[in-house]
Design an enzyme around this catalytic site. Sequence first.
Site, PDB file in Angstrom:
ATOM      1  N   ASP A  69       0.862  -1.179   0.000  1.00  0.00           N
ATOM      2  CA  ASP A  69       0.000   0.000   0.000  1.00  0.00           C
ATOM      3  C   ASP A  69       0.908   1.242   0.000  1.00  0.00           C
ATOM      4  OD1 ASP A  69      -2.144   1.686   0.256  1.00  0.00           O
ATOM      5  OD2 ASP A  69      -2.607   1.183   2.323  1.00  0.00           O
ATOM      6  N   PHE A 122     -10.339  -0.746   1.077  1.00  0.00           N
ATOM      7  CA  PHE A 122      -9.895  -1.771   2.017  1.00  0.00           C
ATOM      8  C   PHE A 122     -10.469  -3.122   1.589  1.00  0.00           C
ATOM      9  CE2 PHE A 122      -9.495  -4.155   5.901  1.00  0.00           C
ATOM     10  CZ  PHE A 122      -8.217  -3.798   6.293  1.00  0.00           C
TER      11      PHE A 122
HETATM   12  P1  IMP Z   1       2.079  -0.621   3.639  1.00  0.00           P
HETATM   13  O1  IMP Z   1       3.203  -0.538   4.641  1.00  0.00           O
HETATM   14  O2  IMP Z   1       1.205   0.605   3.701  1.00  0.00           O
HETATM   15  O3  IMP Z   1       2.545  -0.907   2.228  1.00  0.00           O
HETATM   16  O4  IMP Z   1       1.119  -1.738   4.132  1.00  0.00           O
HETATM   17  C1  IMP Z   1       1.266  -3.033   3.821  1.00  0.00           C
HETATM   18  C2  IMP Z   1       0.521  -3.899   4.809  1.00  0.00           C
HETATM   19  O5  IMP Z   1      -0.708  -3.286   5.194  1.00  0.00           O
HETATM   20  C3  IMP Z   1       0.147  -5.215   4.186  1.00  0.00           C
HETATM   21  O6  IMP Z   1       1.125  -6.186   4.374  1.00  0.00           O
HETATM   22  C4  IMP Z   1      -1.156  -5.541   4.891  1.00  0.00           C
HETATM   23  O7  IMP Z   1      -0.872  -6.226   6.078  1.00  0.00           O
HETATM   24  C5  IMP Z   1      -1.761  -4.217   5.215  1.00  0.00           C
HETATM   25  N1  IMP Z   1      -2.799  -3.789   4.234  1.00  0.00           N
HETATM   26  C6  IMP Z   1      -2.698  -2.825   3.293  1.00  0.00           C
HETATM   27  N2  IMP Z   1      -3.838  -2.692   2.596  1.00  0.00           N
HETATM   28  C7  IMP Z   1      -4.687  -3.600   3.110  1.00  0.00           C
HETATM   29  C8  IMP Z   1      -6.048  -3.960   2.791  1.00  0.00           C
HETATM   30  O8  IMP Z   1      -6.720  -3.422   1.896  1.00  0.00           O
HETATM   31  N3  IMP Z   1      -6.584  -4.963   3.540  1.00  0.00           N
HETATM   32  C9  IMP Z   1      -5.898  -5.612   4.522  1.00  0.00           C
HETATM   33  N4  IMP Z   1      -4.632  -5.306   4.851  1.00  0.00           N
HETATM   34  C10 IMP Z   1      -4.030  -4.302   4.154  1.00  0.00           C
END
Ligand code: IMP
Length: 187
Positions: A109, A158
């Site tokens: 994300d 989400f």
């Molecule tokens: P980042 O550090 O923002 O890239 O987040 C990555 C982590 O956030 C992933 O490994 C997931 O655990 C969680 N995550 C991000 N988007 C979602 C979503 O839409 N649903 C569930 N978990 C998410």
Amino acid sequence: MNECENSLVNNIQEIIYSKEQIQKKVEDLGNQISKDYQNKNPIFIGVLKGVFIFMADLIRNVDICSQVDFMAISSYSGQGEQPSEVKLVKDLDVSIRNRHVIFVEDVIDTGLSLHFLLKILRDRSPQSLEVCVLFDKPAHRLIDIPIRYRGFELPDRFVVGYGMDHKEKFRNLNCIGLLKAEKIHSS
Ligand code: IMP
Ligand code: MG
């Protein structure tokens, strides 16, 4: 209708990727990795818990010698909030020095968690380090991460299923679904 189906009907607004689409994509990713890593004995590293289902399916679609290990971090609240801090709560069991590492993630994300973990891994002198992500949510990317193997792009919503949770629920869905908006802030 059993309790579980009922819960899906009540909580999921729309299925984004079906079980069949996901399985086909994981098969393609596994084939590509098998070709690229012939005779290289790579180690797959995943971040718990979200990646456990993707990892299990991916390695069963890879037909070369390989190993698996996991890390765990605390960062995401599971409610769609951006992490302010990422902390390592479980380290690897093995050394990755001089190893070919394939870092596996369920979803990227902002890129903050991946950035944090890739730095830790790079400092341990692997022979190579590539990233394999099943779901890419580019809308909120804060840090550019080179992704060698990418499955699907996801909208800025989400999602749950295929290992991904909302407050520890829905990991067992075999598809990827949009959680109903009113469920995101409910318990
Ligand atoms: P980042 O550090 O923002 O890239 O987040 C990555 C982590 O956030 C992933 O490994 C997931 O655990 C969680 N995550 C991000 N988007 C979602 C979503 O839409 N649903 C569930 N978990 C998410
Ligand atoms: Mg994850």
